[in-house]
Scaffold this active site. Structure first.
Site, PDB file in Angstrom:
ATOM      1  N   ILE A  20      -1.067  17.346 -30.031  1.00 39.51           N
ATOM      2  CA  ILE A  20      -1.063  18.291 -30.203  1.00 39.51           C
ATOM      3  C   ILE A  20      -1.584  18.845 -28.427  1.00 39.51           C
ATOM      4  O   ILE A  20      -1.678  19.403 -27.546  1.00 39.51           O
ATOM      5  CB  ILE A  20      -2.263  18.975 -31.018  1.00 39.51           C
ATOM      6  CG1 ILE A  20      -0.940  18.622 -32.636  1.00 39.51           C
ATOM      7  CG2 ILE A  20      -3.001  20.337 -30.538  1.00 39.51           C
ATOM      8  CD1 ILE A  20      -1.884  19.689 -33.418  1.00 39.51           C
ATOM      9  N   SER A 148      -8.569  22.909 -38.201  1.00 36.39           N
ATOM     10  CA  SER A 148      -7.623  22.661 -39.298  1.00 36.39           C
ATOM     11  C   SER A 148      -7.324  23.532 -40.380  1.00 36.39           C
ATOM     12  O   SER A 148      -8.691  23.958 -41.059  1.00 36.39           O
ATOM     13  CB  SER A 148      -7.265  21.047 -39.545  1.00 36.39           C
ATOM     14  OG  SER A 148      -6.743  20.838 -40.528  1.00 36.39           O
ATOM     15  N   TYR A 161     -12.854  14.580 -43.415  1.00 35.90           N
ATOM     16  CA  TYR A 161     -12.309  15.524 -42.200  1.00 35.90           C
ATOM     17  C   TYR A 161     -12.375  17.036 -42.988  1.00 35.90           C
ATOM     18  O   TYR A 161     -12.392  17.342 -41.400  1.00 35.90           O
ATOM     19  CB  TYR A 161     -10.366  14.804 -42.470  1.00 35.90           C
ATOM     20  CG  TYR A 161     -10.071  15.369 -41.389  1.00 35.90           C
ATOM     21  CD1 TYR A 161      -9.760  15.716 -40.436  1.00 35.90           C
ATOM     22  CD2 TYR A 161      -8.719  16.834 -41.701  1.00 35.90           C
ATOM     23  CE1 TYR A 161      -8.905  15.902 -39.148  1.00 35.90           C
ATOM     24  CE2 TYR A 161      -8.239  17.332 -40.997  1.00 35.90           C
ATOM     25  CZ  TYR A 161      -8.172  17.186 -39.926  1.00 35.90           C
ATOM     26  OH  TYR A 161      -7.086  17.406 -39.125  1.00 35.90           O
ATOM     27  N   LYS A 165     -13.745  20.029 -40.075  1.00 32.11           N
ATOM     28  CA  LYS A 165     -13.441  20.709 -39.698  1.00 32.11           C
ATOM     29  C   LYS A 165     -13.514  22.172 -40.200  1.00 32.11           C
ATOM     30  O   LYS A 165     -13.425  23.280 -39.421  1.00 32.11           O
ATOM     31  CB  LYS A 165     -11.577  20.394 -40.671  1.00 32.11           C
ATOM     32  CG  LYS A 165     -11.054  19.605 -39.126  1.00 32.11           C
ATOM     33  CD  LYS A 165     -10.819  19.647 -37.875  1.00 32.11           C
ATOM     34  CE  LYS A 165     -10.029  18.833 -37.121  1.00 32.11           C
ATOM     35  NZ  LYS A 165     -10.441  18.482 -36.095  1.00 32.11           N
TER      36      LYS A 165
HETATM   37  N1  LIG Z   1      -1.173  16.719 -36.748  1.00 29.31           N
HETATM   38  C1  LIG Z   1      -1.008  17.700 -37.727  1.00 29.31           C
HETATM   39  O1  LIG Z   1      -1.141  18.072 -38.413  1.00 29.31           O
HETATM   40  C2  LIG Z   1      -2.464  18.441 -37.291  1.00 29.31           C
HETATM   41  C3  LIG Z   1      -2.767  19.688 -38.642  1.00 29.31           C
HETATM   42  C4  LIG Z   1      -4.263  20.069 -38.280  1.00 29.31           C
HETATM   43  C5  LIG Z   1      -5.386  19.828 -37.168  1.00 29.31           C
HETATM   44  N2  LIG Z   1      -5.161  18.870 -36.198  1.00 29.31           N
HETATM   45  C6  LIG Z   1      -5.707  18.351 -35.402  1.00 29.31           C
HETATM   46  O2  LIG Z   1      -5.267  18.579 -33.895  1.00 29.31           O
HETATM   47  C7  LIG Z   1      -5.925  17.903 -33.261  1.00 29.31           C
HETATM   48  C8  LIG Z   1      -5.155  16.767 -32.621  1.00 29.31           C
HETATM   49  O3  LIG Z   1      -4.512  16.567 -33.383  1.00 29.31           O
HETATM   50  P1  LIG Z   1      -2.774  14.737 -33.765  1.00 29.31           P
HETATM   51  O4  LIG Z   1      -2.504  15.326 -34.565  1.00 29.31           O
HETATM   52  O5  LIG Z   1      -2.455  15.331 -31.928  1.00 29.31           O
HETATM   53  O6  LIG Z   1      -3.546  13.505 -33.419  1.00 29.31           O
HETATM   54  P2  LIG Z   1      -2.602  12.801 -32.495  1.00 29.31           P
HETATM   55  O7  LIG Z   1      -4.176  11.167 -32.649  1.00 29.31           O
HETATM   56  O8  LIG Z   1      -1.623  12.187 -32.007  1.00 29.31           O
HETATM   57  O9  LIG Z   1      -3.948  12.919 -31.268  1.00 29.31           O
HETATM   58  C9  LIG Z   1      -5.328  12.768 -30.908  1.00 29.31           C
HETATM   59  C10 LIG Z   1      -6.266  12.461 -29.210  1.00 29.31           C
HETATM   60  O10 LIG Z   1      -7.010  12.204 -29.767  1.00 29.31           O
HETATM   61  C11 LIG Z   1      -7.425  10.685 -28.519  1.00 29.31           C
HETATM   62  N3  LIG Z   1      -9.063  10.567 -29.018  1.00 29.31           N
HETATM   63  C12 LIG Z   1      -8.892  10.490 -30.338  1.00 29.31           C
HETATM   64  N4  LIG Z   1     -10.976  10.175 -30.535  1.00 29.31           N
HETATM   65  C13 LIG Z   1     -11.190  10.610 -29.209  1.00 29.31           C
HETATM   66  C14 LIG Z   1     -12.438  10.719 -28.412  1.00 29.31           C
HETATM   67  N5  LIG Z   1     -13.385  10.193 -29.510  1.00 29.31           N
HETATM   68  N6  LIG Z   1     -12.175  11.267 -27.650  1.00 29.31           N
HETATM   69  C15 LIG Z   1     -11.490  11.476 -26.803  1.00 29.31           C
HETATM   70  N7  LIG Z   1     -10.229  11.302 -27.282  1.00 29.31           N
HETATM   71  C16 LIG Z   1      -9.990  11.201 -28.797  1.00 29.31           C
HETATM   72  C17 LIG Z   1      -6.500   9.970 -29.343  1.00 29.31           C
HETATM   73  O11 LIG Z   1      -6.478   8.925 -28.019  1.00 29.31           O
HETATM   74  C18 LIG Z   1      -5.444  10.724 -29.386  1.00 29.31           C
HETATM   75  O12 LIG Z   1      -5.076  11.497 -27.487  1.00 29.31           O
HETATM   76  C19 LIG Z   1      -6.885  16.844 -34.019  1.00 29.31           C
HETATM   77  O13 LIG Z   1      -8.568  17.414 -33.735  1.00 29.31           O
HETATM   78  C20 LIG Z   1      -6.582  17.161 -35.286  1.00 29.31           C
HETATM   79  O14 LIG Z   1      -7.114  16.825 -35.902  1.00 29.31           O
HETATM   80  C21 LIG Z   1      -3.571  18.047 -35.806  1.00 29.31           C
END
Ligand SMILES: NC(=O)c1ccc[n+]([C@@H]2O[C@H](COP(=O)([O-])OP(=O)(O)OC[C@H]3O[C@@H](n4cnc5c(N)ncnc54)[C@H](O)[C@@H]3O)[C@@H](O)[C@H]2O)c1
Length: 257
Positions: A20, A148, A161, A165
């Site tokens: 994302i 989320s 989690y 959120k």
């Molecule tokens: N994928 C989903 O369905 C979904 C749904 C709701 C919320 N989210 C939220 O969206 C956001 C992104 O999720 P995603 O699905 O892209 O995850 P992802 O794992 O694909 O990407 C997350 C990124 O965050 C980075 N990261 C992890 N720890 C870190 C830190 N300490 N400092 C800086 N960067 C760090 C990782 O290296 C990675 O590049 C998150 O906050 C997640 O909770 C995702």
């Protein structure tokens, strides 16, 4: 679709190497951002493929990669200085977040603290650093926090989690009140099931997401770029009277029983 809604805006995105966050950074460039600061603990996308920097540079938009662990306050403060060469941050997207392999009622203390350090502390540090920069420059900026749907409805397999959120949603509301008099808007985006590495590799969540599909009014998972577009709107002046809200981008999933 490309637009100019982020024209003249300097956008900073955390967790922007993958999923994302990567889509938020790339969509910001496609929506006309003046510059994009891509921040993460690594430049390599978890899902593989081209880096965020490569994709943005191909669009001809100035971009910088800045390594920062959002759970470390000093590193986040340093990150905001990376926007100085472009005139300071206008749009801060606090996106970095993690899930846990085991996140039930008896979640381990070390895992719980690690998750809170990134999802909650890191989100607050990012918003604080951005707000300080915006206030110092008298900018009417926009801060977008990644929540989320799990921060709006609970789930027994994501106790820590969802707690983190839910905190992010209230953080957006509280910061909106604290910063509104300075013209700074703070909103949360609450994605539903978005097809990323995090979703596919989180035990239980990937299966649950498939289970959600037939119950989702739009009958599909979301694309990361669809979160990027929602964030671009919140970052732009098109949402100039929107603050303190949590925008669900979930294909309608939480709208129905
Ligand atoms: N994928 C989903 O369905 C979904 C749904 C709701 C919320 N989210 C939220 O969206 C956001 C992104 O999720 P995603 O699905 O892209 O995850 P992802 O794992 O694909 O990407 C997350 C990124 O965050 C980075 N990261 C992890 N720890 C870190 C830190 N300490 N400092 C800086 N960067 C760090 C990782 O290296 C990675 O590049 C998150 O906050 C997640 O909770 C995702």
């Amino acid at each position: 679709m490309n637009t100019n809604i982020l024209q003249d805006k300097v956008v900073v995105v955390t967790g922007a190497a993958s999923g994302i966050g990567k889509a938020v950074a790339v969509q910001a460039a496609k929506h006309g951002a003046k510059a994009v600061i891509v921040s993460d603990v690594t430049p390599e996308p978890r899902e593989g493929g081209r880096t965020t920097m490569e994709e943005i540079e191909e669009l001809g938009v100035p971009a910088r990669f800045h390594r920062a662990d959002v759970s470390q306050r000093a590193q986040v403060d340093d990150l905001l200085r990376a926007a100085d060469e472009f005139g300071g941050v206008d749009v801060m997207v606090a996106n970095a977040g993690i899930t846990l392999h085991a996140d039930g009622f008896d979640v381990a203390e070390a895992d719980y603290r690690r998750l809170m350090g990134i999802n909650l502390d890191g989100t607050l540090f990012s918003a604080q650093a951005a707000a300080r920069s915006m206030k110092a420059r008298g900018k009417a900026g926009s801060i977008v926090l990644m929540a989320s749907m799990g921060g709006i409805s609970g789930a027994g397999m994501t106790v820590a989690y969802s707690t983190s959120k839910g905190g992010v949603v209230l953080m957006a509301k509280s910061l909106a009140d604290a910063l509104g008099p300075d013209g700074i808007r703070v909103n949360a985006v609450a994605p539903g099931t978005i097809d990323t590495h995090l979703l596919r590799t989180s035990p239980g969540i990937a299966e649950a997401a498939e289970g959600f599909r037939p119950r989702t009014p739009l009958r599909r998972l979301g694309k990361p770029s669809e979160i990027g577009d929602a964030v671009a709107w919140l970052g732009s002046d098109l949402s100039s009277y929107v603050t303190g809200t949590a925008l669900l981008v979930d294909g309608g999933l939480l709208a129905v029983i």
